[in-house]
Write an enzyme that holds these catalytic residues in place. Sequence first.
Site, PDB file in Angstrom:
ATOM      1  N   ARG A  75      64.864 -59.190  -2.772  1.00 54.84           N
ATOM      2  CA  ARG A  75      65.243 -60.591  -2.611  1.00 54.84           C
ATOM      3  C   ARG A  75      64.314 -61.452  -3.467  1.00 54.84           C
ATOM      4  NH1 ARG A  75      63.842 -64.835   1.983  1.00 54.84           N
ATOM      5  NH2 ARG A  75      64.983 -66.521   1.020  1.00 54.84           N
ATOM      6  N   HIS A 110      64.263 -71.828  -3.553  1.00 61.88           N
ATOM      7  CA  HIS A 110      63.111 -71.520  -2.700  1.00 61.88           C
ATOM      8  C   HIS A 110      61.982 -72.499  -3.072  1.00 61.88           C
ATOM      9  CE1 HIS A 110      61.185 -68.078  -0.241  1.00 61.88           C
ATOM     10  NE2 HIS A 110      60.315 -69.067  -0.278  1.00 61.88           N
ATOM     11  N   GLU A 138      64.734 -71.634   3.979  1.00 59.02           N
ATOM     12  CA  GLU A 138      64.028 -72.491   4.928  1.00 59.02           C
ATOM     13  C   GLU A 138      64.117 -73.976   4.582  1.00 59.02           C
ATOM     14  OE1 GLU A 138      60.057 -71.124   5.605  1.00 59.02           O
ATOM     15  OE2 GLU A 138      60.703 -69.128   6.169  1.00 59.02           O
ATOM     16  N   ASN A 173      64.273 -65.690   8.761  1.00 58.68           N
ATOM     17  CA  ASN A 173      62.877 -65.559   8.348  1.00 58.68           C
ATOM     18  C   ASN A 173      62.060 -65.659   9.636  1.00 58.68           C
ATOM     19  OD1 ASN A 173      63.887 -65.667   5.773  1.00 58.68           O
ATOM     20  ND2 ASN A 173      62.750 -67.486   5.143  1.00 58.68           N
ATOM     21  N   TYR A 231      58.486 -64.538  11.697  1.00 59.36           N
ATOM     22  CA  TYR A 231      57.137 -63.987  11.670  1.00 59.36           C
ATOM     23  C   TYR A 231      56.501 -63.943  13.051  1.00 59.36           C
ATOM     24  CZ  TYR A 231      57.351 -64.667   6.627  1.00 59.36           C
ATOM     25  OH  TYR A 231      57.709 -64.587   5.310  1.00 59.36           O
ATOM     26  N   GLU A 272      63.043 -62.348   5.840  1.00 57.17           N
ATOM     27  CA  GLU A 272      61.587 -62.319   5.702  1.00 57.17           C
ATOM     28  C   GLU A 272      60.945 -61.910   7.017  1.00 57.17           C
ATOM     29  OE1 GLU A 272      59.689 -65.925   4.319  1.00 57.17           O
ATOM     30  OE2 GLU A 272      61.175 -66.158   2.740  1.00 57.17           O
TER      31      GLU A 272
HETATM   32  C1  GCO Z   1      58.527 -69.071   3.859  1.00 49.69           C
HETATM   33  C2  GCO Z   1      58.558 -68.751   2.587  1.00 49.69           C
HETATM   34  C3  GCO Z   1      57.579 -67.847   1.997  1.00 49.69           C
HETATM   35  C4  GCO Z   1      56.196 -67.787   2.591  1.00 49.69           C
HETATM   36  C5  GCO Z   1      56.118 -66.846   3.753  1.00 49.69           C
HETATM   37  C6  GCO Z   1      54.750 -66.743   4.366  1.00 49.69           C
HETATM   38  O1  GCO Z   1      59.623 -68.685   4.124  1.00 49.69           O
HETATM   39  O2  GCO Z   1      57.711 -69.736   4.431  1.00 49.69           O
HETATM   40  O3  GCO Z   1      59.799 -68.227   2.391  1.00 49.69           O
HETATM   41  O4  GCO Z   1      57.580 -68.417   0.768  1.00 49.69           O
HETATM   42  O5  GCO Z   1      55.312 -67.368   1.640  1.00 49.69           O
HETATM   43  O6  GCO Z   1      56.993 -67.260   4.759  1.00 49.69           O
HETATM   44  O7  GCO Z   1      54.341 -67.958   4.875  1.00 49.69           O
END
Ligand code: GCO
Length: 453
Positions: free
Chosen positions: A74, A118, A163, A298, A300, A357
């Site tokens: 990606r 992006h 995002e 995305n 985390y 992500e």
């Molecule tokens: C985000 C971005 C990435 C970041 C990653 C880590 O989605 O925030 O897509 O560019 O680098 O998430 O913070």
Amino acid sequence: MTFQKGFIWGAATAAYQIEGAAFEDGKGPSVWDMCCRRPGFVKDGDTGDIACDHYHRYKEDVAIMKEIGLQAYRMSVSWPRVLPDGTGRVNEKGLDFYDKLIDELLNNGIIPYITLFHWDYPYELYKKGGWLNPESPEWFAEYARIVVERLSDRVKHWITLNEPQCFIILGHYDGIHAPGLKLDKYDIFQAIHNTLLAHGRAVETIRQYSKLPCEVGIAPVGNTYIPETSSEKDIKKTRDVMFACFEDNLWSNSWWMDPVYFGKYPEDGLAKYERWLSQIKQDDMKIIHQPLDFFGCNIYQGVRVRFSDEKPLKFEYVKNKPGYDQTAIKWPVTPEALYWCPRFFYERYGKPVLITENGLSNTDWVSVDGKVHDPQRIDFLYRYIKELKRAAQDGVEAKGYFTWSLMDNFEWAQGYNERFGLVHIDYTTQKRTIKDSAYWYKTVIESNGDVII
Ligand code: GCO
């Protein structure tokens, strides 16, 4: 049980974070190029001028992807590299770069997934009002057409925006990402609406100009909640707050994604945000609401929530335990986020989920033996992938998983201080070192996610 047949394993990057060559071969400036020059904007005064020098080293990088066994990659296209002024004049050299990169990927058996935007917004368009300008959706559609006309004889997977919440809220409201503005909410809601229109116009354009049958989606980010217990009651309430609108929180999943997937703003948001909203034109929702093939996530981390019994949506965040697990960027390690959020999104929008992500920043360095040992990354990815698998077992249609990131790179306002990559970058020499986690990820890919640590 493993993941479904055809599940896609990949890694992700973004143009500004890796390419460098920021002022080369006719590329125009982006808002990030400009903000990096503002004293104090990026930690340690870092810039994306050179980044990972991927623009010149893409062949070596694709060879590394092959070595890791990635099935897909990606990447994003830099809008001002293709259109230096944002619209009008096309920079052939910029398009040539992406042409060659796509060929290199395909020659190595790696499927490209392209994100059109992006965050590296053309500075020339910013000067014309950027996302506040009513023309901005058309500007984006023009750019989309040029990229699609050039690459869609080979590229079949498209993501419109990455995002949008971040570049609007962090970039235009909090002022900590480019273009570094602190606008008021009238402007923010207008900018949100324009980005949603831009998404819709881009989808229409991709479908109209694509030379091959293609898949299109979006990669949002938003509030991510985890129920404190798995009682039916907690699950239901957590789902409700995932899709609720709150006055003091502009990240509501429903505000951003209901228009895209349902063609309307949520009622609770319309009531809460009324005083900041402008008149919405009659056809706007038709434009925004285009058929999509997947829901990009995305993800985390997630926040555990606890509910009070009296009021339906009254909740509090469950405080982390002292000394809780956290990554180098100080984000809590919460693998269940990759169970609950895909599940909630799948239940609401009914679209196959693609993890666009997921990953972690870690304190990686090259050891005396010349290798990069990153057991935390292996442990982190293992835990999160396992939760995604659990979601798939519980009926969530999971299409694929992209780890963030292929290589260490420019982490926006944090500069080069965070290392998210499967590949270590020495920014002085540009030497690449494949980390232990990348070799482990290779075994994950080979077994379609069946591997254990
Ligand atoms: C985000 C971005 C990435 C970041 C990653 C880590 O989605 O925030 O897509 O560019 O680098 O998430 O913070």
